[in-house]
Structures are given as C-alpha cells and as structure tokens.
Design an enzyme around this catalytic site. Sequence first.
Site, PDB file in Angstrom:
ATOM      1  N   LYS A   1      10.636  -6.669 -34.342  1.00  0.00           N
ATOM      2  CA  LYS A   1      11.822  -7.148 -34.107  1.00  0.00           C
ATOM      3  C   LYS A   1      12.277  -8.475 -34.596  1.00  0.00           C
ATOM      4  O   LYS A   1      13.188  -8.857 -35.256  1.00  0.00           O
ATOM      5  CB  LYS A   1      12.638  -6.391 -32.904  1.00  0.00           C
ATOM      6  CG  LYS A   1      12.598  -4.841 -32.696  1.00  0.00           C
ATOM      7  CD  LYS A   1      12.764  -4.410 -31.265  1.00  0.00           C
ATOM      8  CE  LYS A   1      12.881  -2.752 -31.248  1.00  0.00           C
ATOM      9  NZ  LYS A   1      13.148  -2.461 -30.000  1.00  0.00           N
TER      10      LYS A   1
ATOM     11  N   ASP B   1      21.410  -2.337 -28.325  1.00  0.00           N
ATOM     12  CA  ASP B   1      20.773  -1.087 -28.377  1.00  0.00           C
ATOM     13  C   ASP B   1      21.867   0.095 -28.059  1.00  0.00           C
ATOM     14  O   ASP B   1      21.334   1.433 -28.051  1.00  0.00           O
ATOM     15  CB  ASP B   1      19.762  -1.109 -27.179  1.00  0.00           C
ATOM     16  CG  ASP B   1      18.326  -1.429 -27.589  1.00  0.00           C
ATOM     17  OD1 ASP B   1      17.847  -1.000 -28.862  1.00  0.00           O
ATOM     18  OD2 ASP B   1      17.675  -2.017 -26.842  1.00  0.00           O
TER      19      ASP B   1
ATOM     20  N   GLN C   1      13.241  -4.273 -23.971  1.00  0.00           N
ATOM     21  CA  GLN C   1      12.461  -3.042 -24.519  1.00  0.00           C
ATOM     22  C   GLN C   1      11.965  -2.135 -23.275  1.00  0.00           C
ATOM     23  O   GLN C   1      11.806  -2.585 -22.217  1.00  0.00           O
ATOM     24  CB  GLN C   1      11.380  -3.742 -24.874  1.00  0.00           C
ATOM     25  CG  GLN C   1      10.194  -2.904 -25.823  1.00  0.00           C
ATOM     26  CD  GLN C   1      10.796  -2.196 -27.002  1.00  0.00           C
ATOM     27  OE1 GLN C   1      11.747  -2.913 -27.722  1.00  0.00           O
ATOM     28  NE2 GLN C   1      10.485  -1.038 -27.152  1.00  0.00           N
TER      29      GLN C   1
END
Length: 304
Positions: free
Chosen positions: A52, A119, A96
């Site tokens: 990412k 997200d 994450q």
Amino acid sequence: MARILDGKAIQQQILDELRPRIARLAALRRPPGLVAILVGDTPASQLYVASKVKTCRELGMYSEELRLPAAVSTEELLGHIRHFNERDDIDGILVQMPLPKHVDSRAVLLAIRPEKDVDGFHPFNVGQLVANAPAPRACTPAGVMELLRRSGIDPAGAEAVIVGRSDIVGKPMALLLLHAHATVTICHSKTRDLPAVCRRADILVAAMGKPAFITAEFIRPGAVVIDVGINRVTDRAEAERIARGAPAKLAAFEKNGSVLVGDVHPGDAAALAGAYTPVPGGVGPLTIAMLMANTVECAEKRLA
Ligand code: GUN
C-alpha cells in the site's frame, strides 16, 4: 476456456485515472497523504502494508507507515489515531486488520474520523453503505465491483452468492451487489448444502479464507467466480490437491516450499467458470487501487 479477469491490468487503469487528480491536488495545495498503521509483525500484514505504501509513493502521494508492537494497548493506539485525525497533511488513516485480540478493534475503528476512514470501516460509513449514500467504501468489495464493471459484467438481475460474512468483505460485498440490483445470498459455516446454494450463482464470491475450498461441485458452468481469498499453503499433499488442473501451482510449491492460493480451486475454476479471478493477480491489486482512490477522494473533499 474461462476468461481470466486480470486484476493487475484493471488496477493500472484505475491508478492511471488517479494520476491527474493527484497532480491537480499537488499543484493546488499538496499531494494526498495516507498513514498506514501496522500492529505486530504478522508477515502477511507487513506485506500488504508495504504494498500500500509503495503504491502511494509510485503515484506521488505522501505516505507514512507507523509500526507498533503487538503488545500495544488500545489507549496508546487511540492516541496515535487522534494525532493523525488532527494532522492536516494526512487525508487517510488505515489500521491494518486484524488487530491483536487484546486490542478493542471497535474502539479503534470508531476513533478514526469518518472523513479520513479510507477503509470504510467506521460505523458511520458502514451506515452510509447500508443507505447507499456516498462515503468511502470497504476497498476489497469496492474493488470487486470495479472489476465487474470494467469487465462488462452487470450484476443487475444476477444471482450473486457470497461465501463468508466478514465485516471487511462478505457483508459490504452483499450490500454493494444488492445496490447493483443482484439477488444476493450470503453463506457461512452454518449454511445447509453449501455446494447446492453456490451452484445457483451467476456471480460467486469466495471470501471465507479456506484454501481451494470452492471446487467443481460449487461452480455452475459459465459462472463468474470471484476469489477474494489469499492463503499460503505449505503442506505438500494439499499443494498436490490444489495443483490438479493447475500445474503451475505445483511448480511454484516445488520452487518456494509454499504456494499462494485463493479460496477457489484454480483448476476447477478454469475448467468450469465463464470468467474468474486468479490468485495472485485478481482481487488483491483492486483492493490497493480502491484504497488509493478512496484516499484521493478524501483529499479532494478536504482540499478542493
Ligand atoms: N485486512 C484485510 N483486508 C483489509 C483491508 O482492506 N484493510 C485493512 N485495514 N485491513 C485489512
């Protein structure tokens, strides 16, 4: 021959469309900024976060990676998130998943300002998804929708069956397909006669995290099979089962002592599906592309 849905090529299309938007923001004020927070040293999570951050940099965006020890307390993690919430140069905050068991994941997701929640995991943004209102969407299911759209596959009227009911993939995937007018079924470990339910699918999405679990008996001939799983197989007998009809998988196992495989049996998908996503190189690149798209969109909302 089944059509292979090339996630890498579609990722490149999406990233190329983002470049001028990033350049415009950079000229106007500053490039979009993303922080990725990684707790602990799970190898897979490390790889995802590195990928990412690397993609951000290749696009000329600003990115930071914050690594915290597995023993970090919820309070300490919340402190970092509050700091990034206030930082003007940060448009997107990503934590994450999964987090270690002792960390209160819900408190962590609630702490991220919804405008920086790239997200789409904050309960406010999940509510926006349910209401089909604009907000950042969870990257993997959003990536699957982009993959379908750009491959000319319209879910309207289709029977869509999703295997797996996670907050990250299964549930948001179901809502996105529903909003695209599919008839949606979500399956899970308690579903009766799972193969029969899956065989109803025009679009079958496998997202339960079991290597090559979806075999021939689950796939309606001609179906679109989307494989969200990514599993590392280290057992030889298992690798041999998976390599049936997909000899490259055994060659990879021989070379590396392990092989990456999705939740769908690759040989069976190739033999039966109308179209399918390979692993690696299918859905994974789309998740990253949508994270970049969400970050650019959050930056545009804050800067433009
Ligand atoms: N873990 C698995 N998928 C994801 C994702 O899309 N975002 C984050 N933050 N964690 C994940």
